[in-house]
Motif scaffolding. Sequence first.
Motif, mmCIF file in Angstrom:
data_model
loop_
_atom_site.group_PDB
_atom_site.id
_atom_site.type_symbol
_atom_site.label_atom_id
_atom_site.label_comp_id
_atom_site.label_asym_id
_atom_site.label_seq_id
_atom_site.Cartn_x
_atom_site.Cartn_y
_atom_site.Cartn_z
ATOM 1 N N LEU A 84 0.832 -1.076 0.092
ATOM 2 C CA LEU A 84 -0.075 -0.028 0.100
ATOM 3 C C LEU A 84 0.933 1.223 0.029
ATOM 4 N N THR A 85 1.949 1.313 0.671
ATOM 5 C CA THR A 85 2.928 2.280 0.748
ATOM 6 C C THR A 85 3.536 2.723 -0.688
ATOM 7 N N ALA A 86 3.695 1.433 -1.159
ATOM 8 C CA ALA A 86 4.285 1.649 -2.685
ATOM 9 C C ALA A 86 3.182 2.170 -3.654
ATOM 10 N N LEU A 87 1.888 1.818 -3.425
ATOM 11 C CA LEU A 87 0.732 2.288 -4.167
ATOM 12 C C LEU A 87 0.753 3.574 -3.951
ATOM 13 N N PHE A 88 0.879 4.154 -2.934
ATOM 14 C CA PHE A 88 0.713 5.686 -2.510
ATOM 15 C C PHE A 88 1.956 6.367 -3.300
ATOM 16 N N LEU A 89 3.167 5.685 -3.297
ATOM 17 C CA LEU A 89 3.985 6.535 -3.989
ATOM 18 C C LEU A 89 3.984 6.355 -5.324
ATOM 19 N N LEU A 90 3.537 5.249 -6.091
ATOM 20 C CA LEU A 90 3.389 5.133 -7.436
ATOM 21 C C LEU A 90 2.071 6.007 -8.069
ATOM 22 N N ALA A 91 1.230 6.252 -7.041
ATOM 23 C CA ALA A 91 -0.054 7.117 -7.632
ATOM 24 C C ALA A 91 0.438 8.403 -8.345
ATOM 25 N N GLN A 92 1.308 9.022 -7.544
ATOM 26 C CA GLN A 92 1.938 10.240 -7.930
ATOM 27 C C GLN A 92 2.454 10.293 -9.224
ATOM 28 N N PRO A 93 3.387 9.486 -9.563
ATOM 29 C CA PRO A 93 3.959 9.454 -10.746
ATOM 30 C C PRO A 93 3.058 9.038 -11.981
#
Length: 136
Positions: A84-93
Amino acid sequence: MAAVLPIRHRLRSRLLHLVATASSLAALAALLDPDGIASAMGLFLVGVNGYSQFYAIYVGVRLATAMLAYLAARQGDQPILGDLTALFLLAQPAGRLVAAFAIGLPKGVLLAVCAVELVAGLSLLALRPRGRFLSP
């Protein structure tokens, strides 16, 4: 005697701690200097709604990401939290990629931030414990 953790687990935990620290510092910087951070990101804050939206994203979402990353680093037996942390980070790019089709890629500091978010998010997924995808 403490159990020896696999290297993937240790690397992922360290990366999650790094994400938590970086996100916390980014939120603190936005809290202390909203106009300066907004300017660096190409934004101009106008009125209560402009500042409210800025604080919601650059303080609130960054702090939520930091807390999630910290919790994921502590709970090594629950890889979904790191995912979920990775998805939060990847949502921005991902959002910036959508914008790139309409207006082009970000420039300067924002392009560097985008690259860091992309590398960190993909690295967290690459370091995921082996097993079923998105398993708890």
